[in-house]
Design a protein around this motif. Structure first.
Motif, PDB file in Angstrom:
ATOM      1  N   ASP A 157       0.858  -1.185   0.000  1.00  0.00           N
ATOM      2  CA  ASP A 157       0.000   0.000   0.000  1.00  0.00           C
ATOM      3  C   ASP A 157       0.892   1.232   0.000  1.00  0.00           C
ATOM      4  O   ASP A 157       2.128   1.128  -0.062  1.00  0.00           O
ATOM      5  N   ALA A 158       0.264   2.404   0.068  1.00  0.00           N
ATOM      6  CA  ALA A 158       1.037   3.643  -0.053  1.00  0.00           C
ATOM      7  C   ALA A 158       2.136   3.716   1.007  1.00  0.00           C
ATOM      8  O   ALA A 158       3.280   4.102   0.710  1.00  0.00           O
ATOM      9  N   LEU A 159       1.817   3.317   2.239  1.00  0.00           N
ATOM     10  CA  LEU A 159       2.788   3.431   3.335  1.00  0.00           C
ATOM     11  C   LEU A 159       3.892   2.389   3.232  1.00  0.00           C
ATOM     12  O   LEU A 159       5.076   2.705   3.375  1.00  0.00           O
ATOM     13  N   SER A 160       3.496   1.132   2.983  1.00  0.00           N
ATOM     14  CA  SER A 160       4.521   0.073   2.989  1.00  0.00           C
ATOM     15  C   SER A 160       5.443   0.191   1.781  1.00  0.00           C
ATOM     16  O   SER A 160       6.638  -0.119   1.872  1.00  0.00           O
ATOM     17  N   ALA A 161       4.917   0.657   0.641  1.00  0.00           N
ATOM     18  CA  ALA A 161       5.794   0.844  -0.525  1.00  0.00           C
ATOM     19  C   ALA A 161       6.789   1.967  -0.261  1.00  0.00           C
ATOM     20  O   ALA A 161       7.977   1.858  -0.605  1.00  0.00           O
ATOM     21  N   LEU A 162       6.314   3.050   0.362  1.00  0.00           N
ATOM     22  CA  LEU A 162       7.237   4.146   0.681  1.00  0.00           C
ATOM     23  C   LEU A 162       8.272   3.688   1.702  1.00  0.00           C
ATOM     24  O   LEU A 162       9.459   4.013   1.592  1.00  0.00           O
ATOM     25  N   ALA A 163       7.822   2.899   2.688  1.00  0.00           N
ATOM     26  CA  ALA A 163       8.758   2.399   3.698  1.00  0.00           C
ATOM     27  C   ALA A 163       9.835   1.525   3.051  1.00  0.00           C
ATOM     28  O   ALA A 163      11.023   1.611   3.392  1.00  0.00           O
ATOM     29  N   ALA A 164       9.420   0.685   2.100  1.00  0.00           N
ATOM     30  CA  ALA A 164      10.397  -0.158   1.395  1.00  0.00           C
ATOM     31  C   ALA A 164      11.358   0.705   0.577  1.00  0.00           C
ATOM     32  O   ALA A 164      12.562   0.440   0.509  1.00  0.00           O
ATOM     33  N   ALA A 165      10.806   1.758  -0.041  1.00  0.00           N
ATOM     34  CA  ALA A 165      11.657   2.660  -0.838  1.00  0.00           C
ATOM     35  C   ALA A 165      12.697   3.348   0.041  1.00  0.00           C
ATOM     36  O   ALA A 165      13.858   3.520  -0.352  1.00  0.00           O
ATOM     37  N   LEU A 166      12.292   3.746   1.249  1.00  0.00           N
ATOM     38  CA  LEU A 166      13.190   4.511   2.127  1.00  0.00           C
ATOM     39  C   LEU A 166      14.245   3.634   2.798  1.00  0.00           C
ATOM     40  O   LEU A 166      15.282   4.135   3.232  1.00  0.00           O
ATOM     41  N   THR A 167      13.967   2.344   2.898  1.00  0.00           N
ATOM     42  CA  THR A 167      14.914   1.448   3.595  1.00  0.00           C
ATOM     43  C   THR A 167      15.608   0.478   2.637  1.00  0.00           C
ATOM     44  O   THR A 167      16.612  -0.134   3.011  1.00  0.00           O
ATOM     45  N   GLY A 168      15.017   0.295   1.431  1.00  0.00           N
ATOM     46  CA  GLY A 168      15.567  -0.700   0.499  1.00  0.00           C
ATOM     47  C   GLY A 168      15.274  -2.116   0.928  1.00  0.00           C
ATOM     48  O   GLY A 168      15.956  -3.061   0.518  1.00  0.00           O
ATOM     49  N   ARG A 169      14.225  -2.302   1.749  1.00  0.00           N
ATOM     50  CA  ARG A 169      13.910  -3.644   2.276  1.00  0.00           C
ATOM     51  C   ARG A 169      12.409  -3.899   2.306  1.00  0.00           C
ATOM     52  O   ARG A 169      11.612  -2.966   2.323  1.00  0.00           O
ATOM     53  N   THR A 170      12.075  -5.188   2.366  1.00  0.00           N
ATOM     54  CA  THR A 170      10.675  -5.578   2.554  1.00  0.00           C
ATOM     55  C   THR A 170      10.658  -6.899   3.302  1.00  0.00           C
ATOM     56  O   THR A 170      11.608  -7.687   3.198  1.00  0.00           O
ATOM     57  N   PRO A 171       9.595  -7.167   4.074  1.00  0.00           N
ATOM     58  CA  PRO A 171       9.542  -8.461   4.778  1.00  0.00           C
ATOM     59  C   PRO A 171       9.339  -9.615   3.799  1.00  0.00           C
ATOM     60  O   PRO A 171       8.583  -9.484   2.833  1.00  0.00           O
ATOM     61  N   GLU A 172       9.998 -10.720   4.071  1.00  0.00           N
ATOM     62  CA  GLU A 172       9.915 -11.875   3.156  1.00  0.00           C
ATOM     63  C   GLU A 172       8.714 -12.752   3.521  1.00  0.00           C
ATOM     64  O   GLU A 172       8.785 -13.586   4.421  1.00  0.00           O
ATOM     65  N   TYR A 173       7.611 -12.517   2.853  1.00  0.00           N
ATOM     66  CA  TYR A 173       6.411 -13.351   3.046  1.00  0.00           C
ATOM     67  C   TYR A 173       5.606 -13.276   1.748  1.00  0.00           C
ATOM     68  O   TYR A 173       5.972 -12.572   0.811  1.00  0.00           O
ATOM     69  N   GLY A 174       4.494 -14.014   1.700  1.00  0.00           N
ATOM     70  CA  GLY A 174       3.562 -13.916   0.573  1.00  0.00           C
ATOM     71  C   GLY A 174       4.223 -14.222  -0.763  1.00  0.00           C
ATOM     72  O   GLY A 174       4.881 -15.258  -0.937  1.00  0.00           O
ATOM     73  N   PHE A 175       4.069 -13.313  -1.723  1.00  0.00           N
ATOM     74  CA  PHE A 175       4.530 -13.567  -3.094  1.00  0.00           C
ATOM     75  C   PHE A 175       6.057 -13.526  -3.250  1.00  0.00           C
ATOM     76  O   PHE A 175       6.566 -13.729  -4.341  1.00  0.00           O
ATOM     77  N   HIS A 176       6.773 -13.252  -2.151  1.00  0.00           N
ATOM     78  CA  HIS A 176       8.238 -13.344  -2.229  1.00  0.00           C
ATOM     79  C   HIS A 176       8.711 -14.793  -2.130  1.00  0.00           C
ATOM     80  O   HIS A 176       9.893 -15.071  -2.329  1.00  0.00           O
ATOM     81  N   LEU A 177       7.806 -15.685  -1.798  1.00  0.00           N
ATOM     82  CA  LEU A 177       8.163 -17.097  -1.654  1.00  0.00           C
ATOM     83  C   LEU A 177       7.471 -17.900  -2.753  1.00  0.00           C
ATOM     84  O   LEU A 177       6.245 -17.818  -2.927  1.00  0.00           O
ATOM     85  N   ASP A 178       8.236 -18.715  -3.478  1.00  0.00           N
ATOM     86  CA  ASP A 178       7.689 -19.457  -4.622  1.00  0.00           C
ATOM     87  C   ASP A 178       6.474 -20.300  -4.253  1.00  0.00           C
ATOM     88  O   ASP A 178       5.539 -20.428  -5.055  1.00  0.00           O
ATOM     89  N   GLU A 179       6.491 -20.879  -3.055  1.00  0.00           N
ATOM     90  CA  GLU A 179       5.371 -21.777  -2.706  1.00  0.00           C
ATOM     91  C   GLU A 179       4.033 -21.045  -2.640  1.00  0.00           C
ATOM     92  O   GLU A 179       2.981 -21.677  -2.716  1.00  0.00           O
ATOM     93  N   ASN A 180       4.075 -19.709  -2.511  1.00  0.00           N
ATOM     94  CA  ASN A 180       2.827 -18.934  -2.466  1.00  0.00           C
ATOM     95  C   ASN A 180       2.428 -18.378  -3.833  1.00  0.00           C
ATOM     96  O   ASN A 180       1.502 -17.582  -3.933  1.00  0.00           O
ATOM     97  N   ARG A 181       3.152 -18.792  -4.875  1.00  0.00           N
ATOM     98  CA  ARG A 181       2.877 -18.273  -6.222  1.00  0.00           C
ATOM     99  C   ARG A 181       2.277 -19.351  -7.144  1.00  0.00           C
ATOM    100  O   ARG A 181       2.087 -19.122  -8.330  1.00  0.00           O
ATOM    101  N   VAL A 182       1.987 -20.494  -6.571  1.00  0.00           N
ATOM    102  CA  VAL A 182       1.445 -21.609  -7.366  1.00  0.00           C
ATOM    103  C   VAL A 182      -0.051 -21.365  -7.609  1.00  0.00           C
ATOM    104  O   VAL A 182      -0.767 -20.986  -6.687  1.00  0.00           O
TER     105      VAL A 182
END
Ligand code: F3S
Length: 409
Positions: A157-182
């Motif tokens: 969302d607007a906040l989490s995308a900006l937070a990722a932009a400002l830190t260069g990081r994101t939590p590893e869950y959901g679509f970052h893991l192949d098993e959740n993309r099937v």
């Protein structure tokens, strides 16, 4: 969640107060979703830009971070704002709205965000690679990045995308893991898909059909049947699906993550026929005459601009009819370079940049209702928090016939 020494220092303010606040938000999100760690992102795309949707709170929020000295850590593009920065008067937008919108854009600019103001950043060079970790907001862009490119992003969302932009990081869950993309739903497409409008109807129909299903990260359809899809058609399909909460899909033999869908055996299945799409088109069709047709949800690509130019070549809008095309500024520049813009001007078509059909305030007396070829736009233009204007679906070919005089011989 495990944090590295660098991340712990960032939380304690080593990279400034803005990065510390942003990282704290990401840690909270990661803890909520059970992420084991933070992972580096290659890029971000930030939404929440229009003064129409964000109001004075958005000015305060962006000023707060900019005043704290926030600076993006990775290349970051920006979603559409509420007006064409150069031609807002042609959209009947008043000076007070324009002035406030400009402050929001300035605040993003102070943070180093590229104020590209488009939901199709991939049309002008912001192209993620397969398997690359990114943090994108804007549901249609997320769906396209995941599905067409095979990039890995959650629906930020607007906040989490900006937070990722400002830190260069994101939590590893959901679509970052192949098993959740099937894929978890198989969609047999027996319908004929002629243009982007049909793909948009397909996405809307499937989105409705999936209501009530329950999956950890949403439905992930595997479409079987479509062949030779053009990028703008996949974009239209994804935008419509995204408006129903689908942020990743696969098309057999077309989209890149074959290793994930080739062996998949989804439990759910549905079939889509011509009759299904015809029924949906009839349901979304206008009952009365409408004077404004908008095109460009998601923002129009060069191929879509070429299609419009081809259809209206040598024709003029009928009196009382208007057609607005929403495109990114780079696509407009390309259209100008190859002569499409000249064709549009002669036909009476307006091309607006920096904004989109949903986040701009329509002049209600002049534009009591709107037509479009995007099912997503039909739903969003009517939304109270967005343009809040009645909207209906009409395919582009029928709109051209209804809106334009015959070509002069
Ligand atoms: Fe883009 Fe606006 Fe549609 S952001 S996808 S044109 S709602």
């Amino acid at each position: 969640m495990h944090l590295t020494d660098k991340e712990r220092a960032m939380l304690d303010g080593s990279d400034g107060p803005a990065a510390a606040k942003a990282l704290a938000l990401l840690v909270d999100i990661g803890d909520f979703f059970g992420a084991a760690r933070l992972i580096p992102v290659h890029s971000a795309h930030v939404s929440g830009v229009s003064y129409l949707t964000g109001g004075d709170g958005l000015i305060e929020h962006t000023a707060f971070f900019a005043d704290l000295g926030a600076k993006v850590a990775v290349p970051t593009t920006l979603n559409p704002c509420g007006m064409d920065r150069e031609r807002y008067k042609a959209m009947a937008i008043d000076e007070a709205f324009a002035a406030k919108q400009c402050v929001i854009l300035e605040n993003f600019g102070r943070m180093g965000v590229l104020t590209t103001c488009s939901c199709t950043p991939y049309d002008f060079g912001h192209i993620p690679r397969k398997g690359e970790t990114v943090a994108w907001a804007e549901s249609s862009a997320v769906c396209f990045a995941n599905s067409y490119f095979g990039a890995h992003t959650n629906k930020e969302d607007a906040l989490s995308a900006l937070a990722a932009a400002l830190t260069g990081r994101t939590p590893e869950y959901g679509f970052h893991l192949d098993e959740n993309r099937v894929p978890n739903v198989r969609v047999e497409v027996a319908a004929t898909l002629r243009d982007g409008g049909d793909y948009s109807l397909l996405g809307d129909h499937v989105g409705h059909a999936l209501k009530g299903t329950s999956f950890a990260y949403g439905a992930i359809p595997l479409f079987v049947g479509p062949r030779g899809c053009r990028p703008h058609q996949i974009k239209a399909l994804g935008a419509a699906l995204a408006s129903h909460g689908v942020h990743l899909f696969h098309i057999e033999g077309v989209t890149p993550e074959r290793e994930l869908y080739a062996e998949a055996r989804p439990e759910h299945a549905l079939q889509v026929t011509d009759a299904d799409l015809a029924a949906l088109a009839a349901k979304l069709a206008p009952e009365d005459e409408v004077g404004l047709y908008v095109l460009g949800c998601p923002n129009a690509s060069f191929e879509e601009l070429a299609e419009v130019a081809d259809r209206v070549q040598g024709r003029k809008l009928k009196p009382g009819k208007e057609l607005w095309v929403f495109a990114s500024r780079p696509q407009k520049a390309l259209a100008e370079a190859v002569g499409f813009l000249d064709t549009f001007t002669k036909a009476g078509i307006e091309v607006f940049c920096d904004t989109c059909p949903e986040v701009t305030p329509y002049h209600r007396e002049r534009y009591p209702a709107v037509l479009t070829n995007s099912a997503k736009a039909v739903h969003y233009i009517q939304a109270p928090g967005l343009a809040n204007t009645p909207a209906f679906f009409l395919p582009l070919d029928r709109a051209v016939e209804a809106f334009f005089e015959e070509a002069q011989a």
